[in-house]
Each structure stands twice: as structure tokens, then as C-alpha cells.
Design a protein around this motif. Structure first.
Motif, PDB file in Angstrom:
ATOM      1  N   ASP A 310       5.436 -18.961   2.704  1.00 54.66           N
ATOM      2  CA  ASP A 310       5.803 -19.743   1.530  1.00 54.66           C
ATOM      3  C   ASP A 310       6.900 -18.983   0.795  1.00 54.66           C
ATOM      4  O   ASP A 310       6.722 -17.819   0.414  1.00 54.66           O
ATOM      5  N   ALA A 311       8.040 -19.639   0.583  1.00 51.90           N
ATOM      6  CA  ALA A 311       9.177 -18.970  -0.064  1.00 51.90           C
ATOM      7  C   ALA A 311       8.832 -18.471  -1.458  1.00 51.90           C
ATOM      8  O   ALA A 311       9.459 -17.526  -1.954  1.00 51.90           O
ATOM      9  N   ALA A 312       7.838 -19.075  -2.109  1.00 59.16           N
ATOM     10  CA  ALA A 312       7.445 -18.637  -3.450  1.00 59.16           C
ATOM     11  C   ALA A 312       6.901 -17.209  -3.433  1.00 59.16           C
ATOM     12  O   ALA A 312       6.957 -16.499  -4.443  1.00 59.16           O
ATOM     13  N   HIS A 313       6.376 -16.784  -2.290  1.00 59.43           N
ATOM     14  CA  HIS A 313       5.814 -15.442  -2.163  1.00 59.43           C
ATOM     15  C   HIS A 313       6.641 -14.544  -1.252  1.00 59.43           C
ATOM     16  O   HIS A 313       6.538 -13.316  -1.338  1.00 59.43           O
ATOM     17  N   GLY A 314       7.451 -15.160  -0.400  1.00 54.69           N
ATOM     18  CA  GLY A 314       8.332 -14.388   0.467  1.00 54.69           C
ATOM     19  C   GLY A 314       7.575 -13.335   1.260  1.00 54.69           C
ATOM     20  O   GLY A 314       6.508 -13.573   1.825  1.00 54.69           O
ATOM     21  N   GLN A 315       8.134 -12.126   1.278  1.00 59.37           N
ATOM     22  CA  GLN A 315       7.515 -10.978   1.941  1.00 59.37           C
ATOM     23  C   GLN A 315       7.302  -9.854   0.926  1.00 59.37           C
ATOM     24  O   GLN A 315       7.482  -8.687   1.223  1.00 59.37           O
ATOM     25  N   ASP A 316       6.907 -10.261  -0.302  1.00 58.90           N
ATOM     26  CA  ASP A 316       6.894  -9.314  -1.407  1.00 58.90           C
ATOM     27  C   ASP A 316       5.657  -8.420  -1.469  1.00 58.90           C
ATOM     28  O   ASP A 316       5.587  -7.508  -2.277  1.00 58.90           O
ATOM     29  N   ALA A 317       4.659  -8.666  -0.610  1.00 54.08           N
ATOM     30  CA  ALA A 317       3.449  -7.853  -0.614  1.00 54.08           C
ATOM     31  C   ALA A 317       3.347  -7.062   0.685  1.00 54.08           C
ATOM     32  O   ALA A 317       3.668  -7.570   1.763  1.00 54.08           O
ATOM     33  N   VAL A 318       2.922  -5.830   0.573  1.00 50.56           N
ATOM     34  CA  VAL A 318       2.757  -4.951   1.736  1.00 50.56           C
ATOM     35  C   VAL A 318       1.363  -4.336   1.702  1.00 50.56           C
ATOM     36  O   VAL A 318       0.903  -3.884   0.651  1.00 50.56           O
ATOM     37  N   GLU A 319       0.703  -4.339   2.840  1.00 49.02           N
ATOM     38  CA  GLU A 319      -0.573  -3.632   2.973  1.00 49.02           C
ATOM     39  C   GLU A 319      -0.250  -2.159   3.196  1.00 49.02           C
ATOM     40  O   GLU A 319       0.385  -1.803   4.193  1.00 49.02           O
ATOM     41  N   ALA A 320      -0.690  -1.300   2.285  1.00 55.23           N
ATOM     42  CA  ALA A 320      -0.403   0.128   2.415  1.00 55.23           C
ATOM     43  C   ALA A 320      -1.603   0.930   1.910  1.00 55.23           C
ATOM     44  O   ALA A 320      -1.602   1.428   0.781  1.00 55.23           O
TER      45      ALA A 320
END
Length: 437
Positions: A310-320
């Protein structure tokens, strides 16, 4: 976590990504006494010895921890007696272990999982340690190390991202392009299958069921965003919510491209199929590097962020996930243990650890990263670019809920992915047992 198990079948374990198992149940108590017990004695223990409970049974982290304890002993004159237990057993036994006579210092995970034991007073606050080490960590890292009462309970050592890993040479040979969006990702998986590859390496047999959470988390983060994901993990949203249902709908699109027999395979065997170019991709953590002994292969490994849905969320979260250390509730050598934690929270300790185990990233802001390989450098950039960082489902949620409800539900669903509604209904029926609904 965390980590997370990550060992050969003979030494099941950064596993530090392994789920808690029967963390709050009878199974943990049964395991704890014979296999996860403290090294030392009672109050009269040797004041020159610090006991250390480690889940680093894999060869690489075991050697890295040995380098740390050796350096500390040389500097301090204190002996560190290490109690190493395979990661899966450590996870399953941890509650009973901490309720008994645990080692002075023990390995564990930041965030929710740390707060769980802090709230139950099964560990000691270490604000005095943070007065010494606090200048080396960002505010975001500090937040992961504090309990609900605002006190510090955790000393971080490293973190590592999850992403979609692949071999560059395979992509080059086959003419594959790195996908950025979901449709491109599915199309690539289809093409890999036509080419005779297992598109997505997968192994969640035995104690490795935790590994399925990487895909679940990213699907939820990309489709519904970080806020919804965390609310779902914290039991604040119904699992029958249409947004949770969408996650399984999306996941179902991928299941035809998973490596066959995943339920009977370890994560290590799945990772090896990626290294051997029998699988095209793997949704896994940077710890995949622990499988590599040939530096030429290490140089050929790359990754891309989990694709946008979903473009609203893009790839802005990372599991780290972030791994590190805690102090038991009644350490036998409290002064020595605090000195050990101060050392473990130093830039020098992180440099020494990463020098042995290149499958992680230092979190100390002053740590020397000049020796990072290309994969570590790219991983550091990925984490730095993230707007949101999640720990991992088995660290961001109640451990008992994940171990006894969520993981069994998801792994069963993967075997029969047409019953999404029934799976979510069964998971939802257990939510109130663990969370205030």
C-alpha cells in the motif's frame, strides 16, 4: 529477538529469533531444572566470579561471547563463568529459570519482551549502569531498554534487519530484477518457479516455527501500517478485523511459491538452499550470514526491502530486533555483574563481538564500523532509513499468546491456507486470555 533457533539440529538455537515456546506454562517448568540452571551457588558464591547465562549455542555467537568474557576478565580481574544453553531451550525455560536461581547476567531481548520480566520483577533495574554507558546510545535505543516504570533493565549489544535475501549472481544469470512492489514480487516468484527454482526458501519445522513471523509481520506492516501492526500485537484489535484477514489473503498469494516441505525443514536448511541457488529468495534476517563459510558467497549475498503493498505505508517500517543483556533479580555478585554490564555496554565490547560475528550490527553510536562488510553497511543504511522499527512478532507481543496461540495458528494455516477466516476466529477466541480486551 533474537533472535533470535539458529543452529544445526545438534545444537538447536540468534535462534535469538526463536519464539518463547511454553514460556508461561508447565512445559517451561519441566525443562528448566535439568537444562537451564545457574552456574554458581548461593549468597556465598565467589565474589571474584560473575555468572553469565547465554543462549548463544551456535558456533559463531558462542565464540563471540567468549571473546567478550575473556576481554572483560583480563581488564577487571573477575572471572566469568558462562552457562550456555541452546536457544530454543533457553526460550522455553526462561520463566522458571528466572524464578529460581539464575545466573547474574543473562542474554535476552529489548522492548516488550524485556518489559514483560521487568513488570513481573524477575530482573533488576540497572539505572546506575546506564549512568556510565548512556552517552553511547540514541534515544530510540534507550526507549527499548526502559521498563514501564521508566527504569533501565537492558543493555543492548546488536540489532539486525529482516529483509528479502538473494544471491546477486543468480539474479544476474537469470535476468531477474529486484522488485519494489507486491505485484512485481509475486510475478518474480512465478517466474522463478517456471525456471525450476523454489522461489521462496522456507523452513519452520521443529523449534523453528518462529521463522514464519517474518513474512506475517512484513505483510501486515506493508498492508496496514506500523500503528495497526503494533495494536494487533498488543491485543488492542480483533484478529477477525478485515485488515488482519487481508494479511492472510495476501500471504495466500505467496504460498504456492514456498519451498515444499517447509514444515519439516529447519531454517538453516532453508537458508542453505538459498546459498546453493536452489531457492531464489528468503524472507529472513541478517543472521543468514552465520551459514556462510565461503567469503566469496558472502560477497554475493544481497537483499531488498520487503516490497510495498500500500503506497500509504510504502516500505517505511523495518523489522530490526535488538539483543543484549539483563541483570537477574537477586544476583550473587551484584557489583561484579554491574561491572560486566558496563563493559558489555561499551563501544569496545561491540567492536569485539562484531569482529567475530559479522551477522549483526552494533547499536553503540561510537562503535567502530570500519570493518563492516558490504552486507552490514547496507543493513545499517536500511535501519537508519526506517521511519518505524518493529522488533518481531514474538518480541512485540505477549510471549504466551505468540507461543501457544499465534504460532500454532499460523503454521497450521500454512498447511491449509484456504481457511483464513477460521484461523483468525480461533486466534481471536484466545485473545482475552492474554490481553485486557
Amino acid at each position: 529477538m533474537t533472535q533470535q533457533s539458529r543452529t544445526s539440529p545438534a545444537a538447536r538455537g540468534p535462534g535469538r529469533r526463536t519464539v518463547v515456546g511454553s514460556m508461561l506454562g508447565v512445559g517451561a517448568a519441566a525443562l528448566a531444572a535439568p537444562v537451564l540452571t545457574a552456574c554458581g551457588g548461593g549468597p556465598g558464591s565467589d565474589p571474584k566470579t560473575v555468572t553469565f547465562g547465554s543462549n548463544g549455542a551456535d558456533a559463531t555467537p558462542k565464540s563471540a561471547y567468549a571473546a567478550l568474557t575473556s576481554a572483560f576478565s583480563k581488564d577487571s580481574g573477575l572471572k566469568v563463568k558462562t552457562n550456555t544453553v541452546d536457544h530454543d531451550t533457553f526460550q522455553k525455560s526462561i520463566t522458571s529459570y528466572l524464578q529460581g536461581t539464575p545466573d547474574d547476567v543473562f542474554t535476552w531481548f529489548a522492548g516488550y519482551r524485556m518489559r514483560h520480566f521487568a513488570k513481573k520483577r524477575l530482573c533488576s533495574p540497572i539505572d546506575d549502569v546506564w549512568e556510565t554507558i548512556g552517552g553511547g546510545f540514541s534515544e530510540a535505543t534507550k526507549q527499548l531498554c526502559r521498563g514501564e516504570d521508566g527504569k533501565y533493565y537492558f543493555v543492548p549489544l546488536y540489532n539486525y534487519p529482516w529483509a528479502v535475501f538473494y544471491r546477486r549472481s543468480l539474479f544476474r544469470e537469470r535476468g531477474y530484477q529486484v522488485p519494489r512492489k507486491w505485484d512485481e514480487f509475486v510475478a518474480l516468484a512465478k517466474r522463478m518457479k517456471r525456471d525450476g527454482l523454489s522461489p521462496i526458501a522456507s523452513g519452520y519445522g521443529g523449534g523453528d516455527s518462529w521463522s514464519v513471523l517474518g513474512a506475517f509481520d512484513y505483510l501486515n506492516l506493508r498492508a496496514n501500517g506500523y500503528d495497526f501492526h503494533m495494536r494487533l500485537m498488543h491485543g488492542q484489535v480483533s484478529w477477525t478485523d478485515r485488515r488482519a484477514a487481508r494479511v492472510l489473503d495476501l500471504w495466500r498469494e505467496l504460498t504456492p511459491y514456498y519451498q515444499s516441505g517447509a514444515g519439516g525443514r529447519s531454517w538453516q536448511d532453508a537458508a542453505q538452499s538459498l546459498l546453493d541457488k536452489k531457492s531464489g529468495m528468503a524472507v529472513i534476517g541478517l543472521f543468514v550470514g552465520q551459514q556462510i563459510t565461503d567469503e566469496k558467497i558472502r560477497d554475493d549475498i544481497d537483499f531488498f526491502p520487503f516490497p510495498e503493498i500500500d503506497a500509504a505505508h510504502g516500505q517505511d517500517a523495518v523489522e530490526a530486533p535488538t539483543d543484549g543483556f539483563m541483570l537477574s533479580r537477586r544476583p550473587r555478585n551484584a557489583d561484579g555483574a554491574r561491572k560486566f554490564l558496563e563493559f558489555l555496554g561499551s563501544a569496545r565490547a561491540e567492536r569485539q563481538y562484531m569482529g567475530v560475528d559479522p551477522s549483526n550490527l552494533a547499536v553503540h553510536e561510537k562503535a567502530d564500523t570500519s570493518s563492516y562488510n558490504a552486507l552490514q553497511k547496507k543493513s545499517a543504511r536500511l535501519i537508519a532509513s526506517a521511519r518505524h522499527i518493529s522488533q518481531f512478532a514474538d518480541r512485540d507481543s505477549d510471549p504466551g499468546f505468540v507461543a501457544t496461540v499465534l504460532l500454532p495458528g499460523l503454521t497450521q494455516w500454512l498447511g491449509h491456507p484456504d481457511d483464513g477466516a477460521g484461523t483468525l476466529k480461533r486466534i481471536e477466541s484466545q485473545r482475552a486470555r492474554f490481553f485486557t480486551v
